[in-house]
Design an enzyme around this catalytic site. Structure first.
Site, mmCIF file in Angstrom:
data_model
loop_
_atom_site.group_PDB
_atom_site.id
_atom_site.type_symbol
_atom_site.label_atom_id
_atom_site.label_comp_id
_atom_site.label_asym_id
_atom_site.label_seq_id
_atom_site.Cartn_x
_atom_site.Cartn_y
_atom_site.Cartn_z
ATOM 1 N N THR A 184 0.841 -1.005 0.068
ATOM 2 C CA THR A 184 0.163 0.041 -0.070
ATOM 3 C C THR A 184 0.850 1.079 0.052
ATOM 4 O O THR A 184 2.186 1.294 0.505
ATOM 5 C CB THR A 184 -0.891 0.037 1.313
ATOM 6 O OG1 THR A 184 0.037 0.148 2.321
ATOM 7 C CG2 THR A 184 -1.754 -1.368 1.419
ATOM 8 N N GLU A 328 -5.812 -3.738 -0.193
ATOM 9 C CA GLU A 328 -6.209 -5.002 0.878
ATOM 10 C C GLU A 328 -7.328 -5.917 0.280
ATOM 11 O O GLU A 328 -7.420 -7.055 0.899
ATOM 12 C CB GLU A 328 -6.496 -4.493 2.283
ATOM 13 C CG GLU A 328 -4.979 -3.965 2.916
ATOM 14 C CD GLU A 328 -4.994 -2.562 2.704
ATOM 15 O OE1 GLU A 328 -5.393 -1.999 1.701
ATOM 16 O OE2 GLU A 328 -4.263 -1.748 3.526
ATOM 17 N N LYS A 439 -14.675 18.115 10.202
ATOM 18 C CA LYS A 439 -15.441 18.293 11.249
ATOM 19 C C LYS A 439 -15.692 19.873 11.816
ATOM 20 O O LYS A 439 -14.582 20.526 12.182
ATOM 21 C CB LYS A 439 -14.897 17.467 12.429
ATOM 22 C CG LYS A 439 -15.866 17.375 13.529
ATOM 23 C CD LYS A 439 -15.041 16.506 14.481
ATOM 24 C CE LYS A 439 -16.365 15.982 15.708
ATOM 25 N NZ LYS A 439 -15.462 15.377 16.725
ATOM 26 N N TRP A 444 -20.114 16.509 10.772
ATOM 27 C CA TRP A 444 -19.419 16.151 9.525
ATOM 28 C C TRP A 444 -19.662 16.663 8.269
ATOM 29 O O TRP A 444 -20.870 16.782 8.023
ATOM 30 C CB TRP A 444 -19.295 14.512 9.519
ATOM 31 C CG TRP A 444 -18.924 13.879 10.845
ATOM 32 C CD1 TRP A 444 -19.542 13.079 11.780
ATOM 33 C CD2 TRP A 444 -17.473 13.774 11.264
ATOM 34 N NE1 TRP A 444 -18.652 13.020 12.728
ATOM 35 C CE2 TRP A 444 -17.475 13.141 12.421
ATOM 36 C CE3 TRP A 444 -15.994 14.364 10.801
ATOM 37 C CZ2 TRP A 444 -16.191 12.811 13.198
ATOM 38 C CZ3 TRP A 444 -14.949 13.952 11.305
ATOM 39 C CH2 TRP A 444 -15.033 13.234 12.547
HETATM 40 P P1 ADP Z 1 -3.964 3.934 -1.343
HETATM 41 O O1 ADP Z 1 -4.391 3.763 0.303
HETATM 42 O O2 ADP Z 1 -2.551 3.593 -1.530
HETATM 43 O O3 ADP Z 1 -4.497 4.892 -1.880
HETATM 44 P P2 ADP Z 1 -5.718 1.917 -2.415
HETATM 45 O O4 ADP Z 1 -5.606 2.186 -4.106
HETATM 46 O O5 ADP Z 1 -5.929 0.801 -1.903
HETATM 47 O O6 ADP Z 1 -4.516 2.673 -2.088
HETATM 48 O O7 ADP Z 1 -6.842 3.075 -1.945
HETATM 49 C C1 ADP Z 1 -8.010 2.546 -1.367
HETATM 50 C C2 ADP Z 1 -8.982 3.708 -0.912
HETATM 51 O O8 ADP Z 1 -9.077 4.308 -2.101
HETATM 52 C C3 ADP Z 1 -10.244 3.279 -0.339
HETATM 53 O O9 ADP Z 1 -10.120 2.933 0.826
HETATM 54 C C4 ADP Z 1 -11.031 4.550 -0.709
HETATM 55 O O10 ADP Z 1 -10.872 5.486 0.397
HETATM 56 C C5 ADP Z 1 -10.592 5.028 -1.748
HETATM 57 N N1 ADP Z 1 -11.149 4.723 -3.178
HETATM 58 C C6 ADP Z 1 -11.218 3.918 -4.119
HETATM 59 N N2 ADP Z 1 -12.245 3.781 -4.971
HETATM 60 C C7 ADP Z 1 -13.134 4.504 -4.481
HETATM 61 C C8 ADP Z 1 -14.268 5.303 -5.046
HETATM 62 N N3 ADP Z 1 -14.582 4.687 -6.173
HETATM 63 N N4 ADP Z 1 -14.880 6.208 -4.315
HETATM 64 C C9 ADP Z 1 -14.193 6.968 -3.442
HETATM 65 N N5 ADP Z 1 -13.062 6.340 -2.788
HETATM 66 C C10 ADP Z 1 -12.430 5.329 -3.371
#
Ligand code: ADP
Length: 543
Positions: A184, A328, A439, A444
């Protein structure tokens, strides 16, 4: 009583063998670092994968060894996916956009034996060579004629394949054997490794296949703009071969102009990537006054798809699938295929539904927990932290007992850190990442909502809403925005535009104009960088 059915291990090697048999005409079409476009069918790919698997054995690769890649989307990278995992080694994809510090940490932490690298990224490795393990070996992914001068004492990819047998007996091993490793981005602390298994990868491929099968026909061309170095390009390199799609691999040319050209020339049906990439493509579409020929379907994920983007694509006849997931989760959690009743809604309402993150994929369970740890109703109103569970979701992190201990709760649920609601139709809405929520006075405000509405203003090309500290209200929202043209709209004008959707106290206190928004290694707007960049900023009423 047990069922009396055979048990065959779910192995990644089965996928490509199936594609070569069942979809012999489908191709992998790649923009190469050599500068041309390369084509090969699945049967040709399988033969080269056999050769590569033999070569890897010759280099001493054994079950469980980590073999890394630092490469664009292309056929050689695809071959590595199968040759490495097929023999029970672990394909560790590295994101070339990481900082040198993170790269050094990851390679040492993963204890990679070999790194396969595109010519483009050779300088990155040379710069940090002295801090990587001494016995690490390098292979440059090109032929002899294109080998760059280098200080890595590197082998040549095409030379490794020459004279290798075009057959290989895949070993049969436990389906839980590790297959892929993806770290990640680690916006806080060190990156953590999600370690996928053969079983989880095959199940994920079938799951993504179910989703793709609803909107992408066999023989269609699919373009993963999402990189093979980030969460296995959302599983496309495993799912598309099952469905008989041809893959169009864009290499490093990911700007709007080049993407348009490639999609147009190659008649791409469906393209997958993060919103920032589609901003570039939409700019080019606007310039040309038409969409690329054959372009019918787009999947947007990785961060929230702006409502305006969905509207623009849908108006030109491109079906938008909005997907949500994370590293994950292999990564697909939800997808934007919609039932007929949504497609039949009046246009604006249909776009409203598509701006949500869609329904869960089969195999992924979702639950939402409130501040007291109680599960909330799926009524579209109750909001809380989203937890997930399933066969394609991590149970811990590679070689990281501390993070692993906290990864899942007692019932095996993984906390996503996202704040969400789910409605009666099972449609998920991601309100925000918990750390990005604003916040104000105990209430929120969703930064995603603010951005969506602000971006619909014709004077705003892109924006991010971030929280600024306030002594009375705790935090107040501020927009950091890129102007669409020479004239920057006034804050009052933006407020008028936004007040239809927000209460007065939810409107941003200020707008800060910037030339461009900073991006993370995975192409998302980096709010962390923005918060650092404007650490000394003062809200107007405090000046
Ligand atoms: P990183 O944490 O490195 O950016 P990831 O690609 O695993 O890696 O990111 C996952 C996160 O990206 C999710 O937990 C969410 O917050 C955000 N995310 C992914 N797809 C979407 C989406 N379609 N809409 C909103 N948030 C998203």
């Amino acid at each position: 009583m047990k069922g009396m059915m055979q048990h065959r291990p779910l192995l990644i090697s089965n996928i490509l063998e199936y594609a070569a048999e069942a979809h012999a005409k489908a191709e992998i079409i790649s923009v190469r670092t050599e500068g041309d476009i390369h084509r090969q069918t699945y049967p040709q790919t399988l033969r080269r994968v056999y050769q590569l698997a033999n070569a890897l054995q010759g280099l001493g690769v054994q079950l469980g060894d980590r073999v890394a890649t630092l490469a664009w989307n292309g056929y050689r990278h695809f071959e590595l996916y199968y040759a490495i995992s097929g023999q029970g080694a672990v394909c560790h994809t590295i994101n070339p956009r990481l900082s040198a510090e993170q790269l050094i940490y990851i390679v040492n932490h993963a204890e990679d034996k070999l790194i396969f690298v595109d010519t483009t990224f050779v300088p990155i490795l040379q710069a940090v060579r002295s801090e990587l393990p001494a016995d690490l070996r390098f292979v440059i992914m090109t032929d002899r004629a294109h080998m760059p001068e280098n200080t890595l004492d590197a082998l040549c990819y095409e030379e490794l394949l020459v004279d290798q047998p075009e057959s290989f007996d895949w070993p049969e091993f436990d389906e839980n054997t590790a297959a892929g490793l993806c770290y990640t981005s680690g916006t806080t602390g060190n990156p953590k490794g999600a370690l996928y298994s053969n079983r989880s990868t095959v199940l994920h491929a079938m799951m993504v296949g179910l989703i793709m099968g609803q909107s992408i026909p066999e023989e269609a061309r699919v373009l993963p703009v999402v990189p093979l170095f980030h969460v296995n390009a959302w599983g496309i390199p495993y799912a598309s071969p099952l469905l008989g799609h041809s893959l169009v691999m864009p290499g490093g040319a990911l700007d709007g102009e080049n993407l348009f050209k490639l999609m147009d020339q190659e008649n791409v049906f469906s393209a997958w990537g993060v919103p920032t990439v589609w901003m570039g493509l939409l700019g080019e579409i606007q310039k040309q006054g038409r969409k690329p020929s054959g372009f019918s379907d787009v999947v947007v994920g990785g961060s929230a798809a702006p409502r305006k983007m969905i509207e623009t694509f849908e108006k030109m006849g491109v079906n938008v699938g909005h997907a949500w997931g994370m590293t994950e989760m292999s990564p697909i959690g939800t997808h934007g295929n919609m039932p007929k009743w949504v497609k039949d809604l009046p246009f604006d309402q249909m776009v409203d539904v598509k701006a949500k993150q869609g329904r869960r994929a089969f195999g992924v369970q979702l639950k939402i927990i409130d501040d007291n740890g109680q599960r909330v109703a799926h009524d579209g109103k109750a909001v809380g932290e989203l937890y997930v569970r399933g066969n394609t979701i991590v149970s811990g992190y590679f070689n990281n007992p501390e993070a692993s201990a906290k990864a899942v709760d007692g019932d095996g649920w993984f906390g996503t850190g996202d704040i969400a609601s789910i409605d009666q139709n099972g449609i998920l809405t991601i309100q925000d990442r918990s750390k990005d929520l604003i916040k104000s006075g105990g209430e929120w405000i969703s930064s995603i909502d603010l951005e969506n509405v602000a971006m619909a203003h014709p004077g705003i090309a892109a924006c991010a809403a971030i929280a600024m500290p306030h002594p009375k209200w705790d935090e107040r929202p501020v927009l950091v925005a890129v102007a669409a043209g020479a004239d920057k709209p006034a804050l009052d004008d933006i407020h008028t535009h936004m007040s239809e959707h927000f209460a007065k106290w939810q409107l941003p206190d200020d707008v800060i104009w910037v030339e461009a928004l900073p991006l993370t290694a995975t192409g998302k707007v980096s709010k962390l960088t923005l918060r650092q960049q404007f650490a000394d900023y003062q809200l107007p009423d405090l000046r």
